[in-house]
Write a protein that holds these residues in place. Structure first.
Motif, PDB file in Angstrom:
ATOM      1  N   LEU A  87       0.822  -1.206   0.000  1.00  0.00           N
ATOM      2  CA  LEU A  87       0.000   0.000   0.000  1.00  0.00           C
ATOM      3  C   LEU A  87       0.861   1.262   0.000  1.00  0.00           C
ATOM      4  CD1 LEU A  87      -2.759  -1.025   2.561  1.00  0.00           C
ATOM      5  CD2 LEU A  87      -3.028  -0.747   0.095  1.00  0.00           C
ATOM      6  N   ALA A  88       1.970   1.225   0.724  1.00  0.00           N
ATOM      7  CA  ALA A  88       2.822   2.407   0.850  1.00  0.00           C
ATOM      8  C   ALA A  88       3.687   2.638  -0.382  1.00  0.00           C
ATOM      9  CB  ALA A  88       3.719   2.282   2.080  1.00  0.00           C
ATOM     10  N   TRP A  89       4.040   1.572  -1.083  1.00  0.00           N
ATOM     11  CA  TRP A  89       4.971   1.731  -2.195  1.00  0.00           C
ATOM     12  C   TRP A  89       4.414   1.075  -3.448  1.00  0.00           C
ATOM     13  CZ3 TRP A  89      10.267  -1.036  -2.801  1.00  0.00           C
ATOM     14  CH2 TRP A  89      11.035  -0.384  -3.775  1.00  0.00           C
ATOM     15  N   MET A  90       4.728  -0.205  -3.632  1.00  0.00           N
ATOM     16  CA  MET A  90       4.265  -0.939  -4.813  1.00  0.00           C
ATOM     17  C   MET A  90       3.850  -2.342  -4.387  1.00  0.00           C
ATOM     18  SD  MET A  90       7.146   0.217  -7.650  1.00  0.00           S
ATOM     19  CE  MET A  90       7.631  -1.449  -7.815  1.00  0.00           C
ATOM     20  N   PRO A  91       2.767  -2.857  -4.937  1.00  0.00           N
ATOM     21  CA  PRO A  91       2.337  -4.210  -4.573  1.00  0.00           C
ATOM     22  C   PRO A  91       3.418  -5.269  -4.790  1.00  0.00           C
ATOM     23  CG  PRO A  91       0.589  -3.092  -5.752  1.00  0.00           C
ATOM     24  CD  PRO A  91       1.802  -2.196  -5.825  1.00  0.00           C
ATOM     25  N   ILE A  92       4.228  -5.110  -5.805  1.00  0.00           N
ATOM     26  CA  ILE A  92       5.273  -6.102  -6.065  1.00  0.00           C
ATOM     27  C   ILE A  92       6.292  -6.134  -4.920  1.00  0.00           C
ATOM     28  CG2 ILE A  92       6.788  -4.600  -7.418  1.00  0.00           C
ATOM     29  CD1 ILE A  92       6.069  -8.238  -8.254  1.00  0.00           C
ATOM     30  N   ALA A  93       6.515  -5.005  -4.271  1.00  0.00           N
ATOM     31  CA  ALA A  93       7.434  -4.958  -3.135  1.00  0.00           C
ATOM     32  C   ALA A  93       6.879  -5.779  -1.970  1.00  0.00           C
ATOM     33  CB  ALA A  93       7.688  -3.518  -2.700  1.00  0.00           C
ATOM     34  N   GLY A  94       5.592  -5.636  -1.714  1.00  0.00           N
ATOM     35  CA  GLY A  94       4.963  -6.429  -0.664  1.00  0.00           C
ATOM     36  C   GLY A  94       4.989  -7.911  -0.984  1.00  0.00           C
ATOM     37  N   ALA A  95       4.709  -8.243  -2.224  1.00  0.00           N
ATOM     38  CA  ALA A  95       4.745  -9.650  -2.636  1.00  0.00           C
ATOM     39  C   ALA A  95       6.157 -10.218  -2.519  1.00  0.00           C
ATOM     40  CB  ALA A  95       4.231  -9.790  -4.064  1.00  0.00           C
ATOM     41  N   THR A  96       7.149  -9.420  -2.839  1.00  0.00           N
ATOM     42  CA  THR A  96       8.543  -9.861  -2.726  1.00  0.00           C
ATOM     43  C   THR A  96       8.919 -10.101  -1.271  1.00  0.00           C
ATOM     44  OG1 THR A  96       9.117  -8.657  -4.733  1.00  0.00           O
ATOM     45  CG2 THR A  96      10.932  -9.256  -3.271  1.00  0.00           C
ATOM     46  N   LEU A  97       8.516  -9.184  -0.392  1.00  0.00           N
ATOM     47  CA  LEU A  97       8.779  -9.371   1.042  1.00  0.00           C
ATOM     48  C   LEU A  97       8.172 -10.687   1.520  1.00  0.00           C
ATOM     49  CD1 LEU A  97       9.730  -8.301   3.858  1.00  0.00           C
ATOM     50  CD2 LEU A  97       7.472  -7.242   4.030  1.00  0.00           C
ATOM     51  N   PHE A  98       6.946 -10.948   1.149  1.00  0.00           N
ATOM     52  CA  PHE A  98       6.274 -12.173   1.581  1.00  0.00           C
ATOM     53  C   PHE A  98       6.946 -13.409   0.998  1.00  0.00           C
ATOM     54  CE2 PHE A  98       2.874 -15.296   2.012  1.00  0.00           C
ATOM     55  CZ  PHE A  98       2.474 -15.060   3.324  1.00  0.00           C
ATOM     56  N   ALA A  99       7.360 -13.336  -0.258  1.00  0.00           N
ATOM     57  CA  ALA A  99       8.023 -14.477  -0.905  1.00  0.00           C
ATOM     58  C   ALA A  99       9.365 -14.782  -0.234  1.00  0.00           C
ATOM     59  CB  ALA A  99       8.224 -14.198  -2.385  1.00  0.00           C
ATOM     60  N   ILE A 100      10.114 -13.753   0.099  1.00  0.00           N
ATOM     61  CA  ILE A 100      11.393 -13.964   0.791  1.00  0.00           C
ATOM     62  C   ILE A 100      11.148 -14.590   2.153  1.00  0.00           C
ATOM     63  CG2 ILE A 100      13.397 -12.814   1.821  1.00  0.00           C
ATOM     64  CD1 ILE A 100      13.198 -10.775  -0.509  1.00  0.00           C
ATOM     65  N   TRP A 101      10.124 -14.103   2.869  1.00  0.00           N
ATOM     66  CA  TRP A 101       9.801 -14.708   4.162  1.00  0.00           C
ATOM     67  C   TRP A 101       9.424 -16.181   3.981  1.00  0.00           C
ATOM     68  CZ3 TRP A 101       4.969 -16.795   5.133  1.00  0.00           C
ATOM     69  CH2 TRP A 101       4.858 -17.430   6.372  1.00  0.00           C
ATOM     70  N   PHE A 102       8.638 -16.484   2.973  1.00  0.00           N
ATOM     71  CA  PHE A 102       8.191 -17.862   2.745  1.00  0.00           C
ATOM     72  C   PHE A 102       9.383 -18.791   2.529  1.00  0.00           C
ATOM     73  CE2 PHE A 102       6.731 -21.408   0.141  1.00  0.00           C
ATOM     74  CZ  PHE A 102       5.669 -21.863   0.901  1.00  0.00           C
ATOM     75  N   VAL A 103      10.303 -18.400   1.664  1.00  0.00           N
ATOM     76  CA  VAL A 103      11.496 -19.218   1.405  1.00  0.00           C
ATOM     77  C   VAL A 103      12.325 -19.350   2.680  1.00  0.00           C
ATOM     78  CG1 VAL A 103      13.676 -19.311   0.126  1.00  0.00           C
ATOM     79  CG2 VAL A 103      11.554 -18.695  -1.052  1.00  0.00           C
ATOM     80  N   ASN A 104      12.469 -18.249   3.407  1.00  0.00           N
ATOM     81  CA  ASN A 104      13.212 -18.277   4.666  1.00  0.00           C
ATOM     82  C   ASN A 104      12.560 -19.236   5.661  1.00  0.00           C
ATOM     83  OD1 ASN A 104      13.265 -16.883   7.621  1.00  0.00           O
ATOM     84  ND2 ASN A 104      15.257 -16.705   6.613  1.00  0.00           N
ATOM     85  N   GLY A 105      11.240 -19.204   5.746  1.00  0.00           N
ATOM     86  CA  GLY A 105      10.528 -20.090   6.666  1.00  0.00           C
ATOM     87  C   GLY A 105      10.685 -21.555   6.303  1.00  0.00           C
ATOM     88  N   VAL A 106      10.607 -21.856   5.024  1.00  0.00           N
ATOM     89  CA  VAL A 106      10.795 -23.238   4.579  1.00  0.00           C
ATOM     90  C   VAL A 106      12.206 -23.701   4.936  1.00  0.00           C
ATOM     91  CG1 VAL A 106      10.986 -24.721   2.539  1.00  0.00           C
ATOM     92  CG2 VAL A 106       9.038 -23.160   2.776  1.00  0.00           C
ATOM     93  N   LEU A 107      13.200 -22.859   4.682  1.00  0.00           N
ATOM     94  CA  LEU A 107      14.577 -23.231   5.010  1.00  0.00           C
ATOM     95  C   LEU A 107      14.771 -23.398   6.518  1.00  0.00           C
ATOM     96  CD1 LEU A 107      16.620 -21.012   2.531  1.00  0.00           C
ATOM     97  CD2 LEU A 107      16.235 -23.486   2.426  1.00  0.00           C
ATOM     98  N   ARG A 108      14.124 -22.551   7.316  1.00  0.00           N
ATOM     99  CA  ARG A 108      14.223 -22.707   8.773  1.00  0.00           C
ATOM    100  C   ARG A 108      13.650 -24.044   9.222  1.00  0.00           C
ATOM    101  NH1 ARG A 108      11.031 -18.869  11.365  1.00  0.00           N
ATOM    102  NH2 ARG A 108      10.298 -18.034   9.396  1.00  0.00           N
ATOM    103  N   LEU A 109      12.564 -24.457   8.605  1.00  0.00           N
ATOM    104  CA  LEU A 109      11.970 -25.755   8.950  1.00  0.00           C
ATOM    105  C   LEU A 109      12.848 -26.915   8.483  1.00  0.00           C
ATOM    106  CD1 LEU A 109       8.201 -25.096   8.176  1.00  0.00           C
ATOM    107  CD2 LEU A 109       9.254 -25.402  10.419  1.00  0.00           C
ATOM    108  N   VAL A 110      13.328 -26.845   7.244  1.00  0.00           N
ATOM    109  CA  VAL A 110      14.144 -27.926   6.690  1.00  0.00           C
ATOM    110  C   VAL A 110      15.456 -28.078   7.459  1.00  0.00           C
ATOM    111  CG1 VAL A 110      15.486 -28.597   4.644  1.00  0.00           C
ATOM    112  CG2 VAL A 110      13.132 -27.806   4.379  1.00  0.00           C
ATOM    113  N   TRP A 111      16.060 -26.973   7.837  1.00  0.00           N
ATOM    114  CA  TRP A 111      17.349 -27.008   8.526  1.00  0.00           C
ATOM    115  C   TRP A 111      17.220 -27.126  10.043  1.00  0.00           C
ATOM    116  CZ3 TRP A 111      19.698 -22.471   5.254  1.00  0.00           C
ATOM    117  CH2 TRP A 111      20.106 -22.980   4.022  1.00  0.00           C
ATOM    118  N   GLY A 112      16.006 -27.262  10.550  1.00  0.00           N
ATOM    119  CA  GLY A 112      15.821 -27.449  11.977  1.00  0.00           C
ATOM    120  C   GLY A 112      16.040 -26.202  12.802  1.00  0.00           C
ATOM    121  N   GLN A 113      15.929 -25.038  12.188  1.00  0.00           N
ATOM    122  CA  GLN A 113      16.104 -23.784  12.917  1.00  0.00           C
ATOM    123  C   GLN A 113      14.803 -23.320  13.556  1.00  0.00           C
ATOM    124  OE1 GLN A 113      17.693 -21.681   9.449  1.00  0.00           O
ATOM    125  NE2 GLN A 113      19.611 -21.439  10.558  1.00  0.00           N
ATOM    126  N   GLN A 114      13.722 -23.953  13.197  1.00  0.00           N
ATOM    127  CA  GLN A 114      12.400 -23.611  13.723  1.00  0.00           C
ATOM    128  C   GLN A 114      11.665 -24.913  13.965  1.00  0.00           C
ATOM    129  OE1 GLN A 114      11.135 -20.219  13.824  1.00  0.00           O
ATOM    130  NE2 GLN A 114       9.616 -21.167  15.121  1.00  0.00           N
TER     131      GLN A 114
END
Length: 116
Positions: A87-114
């Motif tokens: 809302l503040a900038w561009m929708p693609i920026a928000g989608a990118t933030l969420f996508a990076i979090w998603f990949v990070n979360g999957v890696l945290r689960l796979v690597w036993g960090q979460q």
């Protein structure tokens, strides 16, 4: 591999900072009088901080969440930040933030960090 795991935790920390930055940016750019923008730029990240401190902090949250509750918390927390950034900038920026979090979360689960 330990370097990659450490980098993944660093990315998580940076994502948490991005959440707060997104809230500030949204509050400062909302279409409202200056006083309201200042209040929103202070209040929005404060809400995110309180929620994360109570439920999601890595060290000693007041009400630690496990399993599906932790997943729901992170989806809501990072999803709300992605929405505000979009809302503040561009929708693609928000989608990118969420996508990076998603990949990070999957890696945290796979690597036993979460744990679930």
């Amino acid at each position: 591999m330990s370097v990659l795991k450490g980098a993944n935790l660093l990315v998580m920390f940076l994502l948490e900072l991005c959440v707060l930055g997104s809230a500030v940016w949204w509050g400062a750019t909302v279409s409202a009088p200056v006083v309201m923008r200042i209040l929103l730029a202070i209040a929005a990240p404060a809400v995110f901080i309180v929620v994360w401190a109570l439920f999601g902090a890595a060290k000693d949250p007041r009400f630690p969440q496990k399993g599906w509750r932790r997943i729901a918390l992170e989806v809501a927390w990072f999803g709300a930040a992605a929405l505000l950034l979009g809302l503040a900038w561009m929708p693609i920026a928000g989608a990118t933030l969420f996508a990076i979090w998603f990949v990070n979360g999957v890696l945290r689960l796979v690597w036993g960090q979460q744990e679930l």
